[in-house]
Design an enzyme around this catalytic site. Structure first.
Site, PDB file in Angstrom:
ATOM      1  CD  GLU A   2      -1.771  -2.380   1.531  1.00 36.37           C
ATOM      2  OE1 GLU A   2      -2.658  -3.251   1.449  1.00 36.37           O
ATOM      3  OE2 GLU A   2      -0.608  -2.624   1.940  1.00 36.37           O
ATOM      4  CG  ASP A   8     -20.346  -1.217   8.798  1.00 38.94           C
ATOM      5  OD1 ASP A   8     -19.840  -0.454   7.952  1.00 38.94           O
ATOM      6  OD2 ASP A   8     -19.688  -2.044   9.441  1.00 38.94           O
TER       7      ASP A   8
END
Length: 486
Positions: free
Chosen positions: A238, A287
């Site tokens: 990443e 969520d």
């Protein structure tokens, strides 16, 4: 064209850029991180409003920055571009399969190689993120203004903590973005979903009977913050990706108590370990699906050190039924990874992941149809493409349909489909958070072929021609429009 001040040194630098651009508002009155901030943010996002800096949260010792990525404009600013498609175009240029031709081609190829070599992370010995250090009994998560976003949440959550782990055997690093439930002054619940790389790291550590070192960075520069959310293959670092997006290397520093590195310019860093076999109930949590996720057992991070900048800024995000701030992050991923998806599936012309589908429930895909059941071939290819495998509904349209124009897509899907013949049903993996599947982690999928049908597909009636105005008449009306006085 890079945004002014890009790449940003840290979160504060990005906040300053947003403020200069009129994209940030400071909230100077006291606001409660329990529910009140969430309601303010949700109304702001749905009004297309600015990023917010809550300067006086009634809990914690630092301001809260939020809604930084809530529009495509701010997401583009975060990545230093005018349009998110620019990043995808850069990636597309680097993965072209053609060999260089002549001197200019060789020079271009060398330039690409040098560009890649310049972006791995760079280690530094001292870092702003370690200006203030708390260890042992001095560690107290209540210094942070963590949010309770919804009334039935299990407590305080830290929603933009960038979690660092290493594979215990290979040493391969992973950076992920996971919600973190605050269990106590120095413990966090790690919501690691089944498909995530950190879950695999933890499974190996438990098999070996070892503690797993973890470092959580909060308040990183916007490119690193985005890279943590990107659906990269496990063999892509990443921080290499973040360096590519920034155009310069990300500075990293060794943690003080665990064998990991973190961004040197993070606002806050939490260092600790997971004990093998230990789990605690985590959740409920409201969520991005718009529903509360249930209580489940998840690993527990024991924090041994907390480091931070002087006068840090705490970064978080609100999750809820769309639209919400994660729309900007999801749209960036859609645009940035389009060339990679097209490389894997060359049939694809374009695609769109609607925010209302929370980005993995629905994909709209256009193709240049060439043979019978071409649409069904593309559906199956998408279900085999990395995290696109979690897509529940795929709608395939012809290349002349703008996949981002939902009215046009609906016109095709409602009118071009014989559901006895053009609907493909199958089963496969679904998102960990999916509540509709009868079994957790897997469920039913559907593909809708909304393309024009071919005689070779059994359609023998002769597909009708869609009505369009004569171009010369359209041009005439364009020219005379003001005359009509409408």
């Amino acid at each position: 064209m890079a945004a002014r001040g890009f790449p940003y040194t840290d979160l504060k630098d990005f906040i300053a850029a947003l403020e200069r651009a009129g994209e940030l508002r400071r909230v100077t009155v006291p606001v409660d991180p329990t529910l009140e901030i969430s309601e303010v943010v949700t109304r702001t996002v749905r009004a297309g409003g600015p990023a917010l800096l809550f300067e006086r949260p009634t809990r914690g010792e630092m301001p809260v920055a939020i809604n930084l990525f809530g529009t495509e404009k701010r997401m583009a600013m975060a990545l230093g571009v005018d349009s998110l498609d620019e990043v995808g175009a850069r990636i597309g240029a680097m993965i072209k399969p053609e060999l260089p031709v002549g001197w200019s081609g060789i020079r271009e190829g060398l330039g690409k190689v040098m560009q890649l070599k310049s972006v791995p992370p760079r280690k530094v010995k001292t870092a702003p993120c370690q200006e203030v250090v708390y260890r042992g009994e001095d560690v107290d998560l209540n210094r942070l203004p963590g949010l309770q976003v919804w009334p039935d949440d299990g407590g305080i959550f830290h929603n933009y903590g960038l979690t660092h782990t290493k594979h215990p055997e290979t040493g391969k690093r992973n950076l992920g973005l996971y919600r973190l439930q605050q269990h106590g002054r120095n413990t966090l619940g790690m919501h690691w979903q089944i498909h995530k790389d950190s879950t695999a790291h933890h499974a190996v550590a438990e098999r070996l009977g070892q503690r797993l070192p973890v470092a959580v960075a909060i308040g990183c520069d916007p490119v690193v913050s985005y890279a943590a959310s990107a659906p990269l293959p496990s063999d892509i670092d990443e921080y290499l990706f973040a360096g590519f997006l920034r155009g310069e290397r990300v500075e990293m520093v060794d943690c003080l108590t665990v064998p990991l590195q973190v961004p040197a310019h993070a606002q806050i860093v939490l260092e600790g370990y997971l004990e093998p076999g230990e789990r605690l109930p985590e959740g409920p949590f409201g969520d991005h699906t718009g529903f509360y996720t249930p209580v489940e057992p998840f690993p527990v991070l024991h924090i041994e050190a907390m480091t931070m900048q002087r006068k840090p800024v705490y970064h978080s995000i609100v999750t809820s039924k769309p639209p919400q701030e994660d729309h900007g992050l999801g749209k960036a991923t859609e645009r940035i990874f389009q060339p990679l998806l097209k490389l894997m599936i060359p049939d694809i012309v374009d695609y769109d992941l609607p925010a209302a589908g929370v980005f993995h429930n629905c994909a709209i895909v256009s193709i240049r149809k060439r043979y019978p059941k071409h649409a069904q071939k593309v559906m199956n290819a998408i279900w085999g493409a990395h995290l696109m495998s979690l897509t529940k509904l795929i709608v395939i349209v012809d290349e002349d349909c703008d996949v981002h124009d939902y009215n046009e897509v609906a016109f095709r899907a409602f009118g071009n489909v014989d559901y006895a013949r053009d609907l493909l049903l199958t089963e496969g993996p679904v998102d960990h958070l999916d509540h509709s599947s009868y079994q957790q982690f897997w469920g039913g999928k559907a593909g809708v072929d909304a393309t024009r049908k071919l005689p070779t597909e059994g359609y023998t009636r002769g597909w009708p021609e869609e009505m369009t105005m004569a171009p010369e008449v359209a041009a005439l009306v364009d020219k005379r429009w003001k005359e009509y006085g409408i």
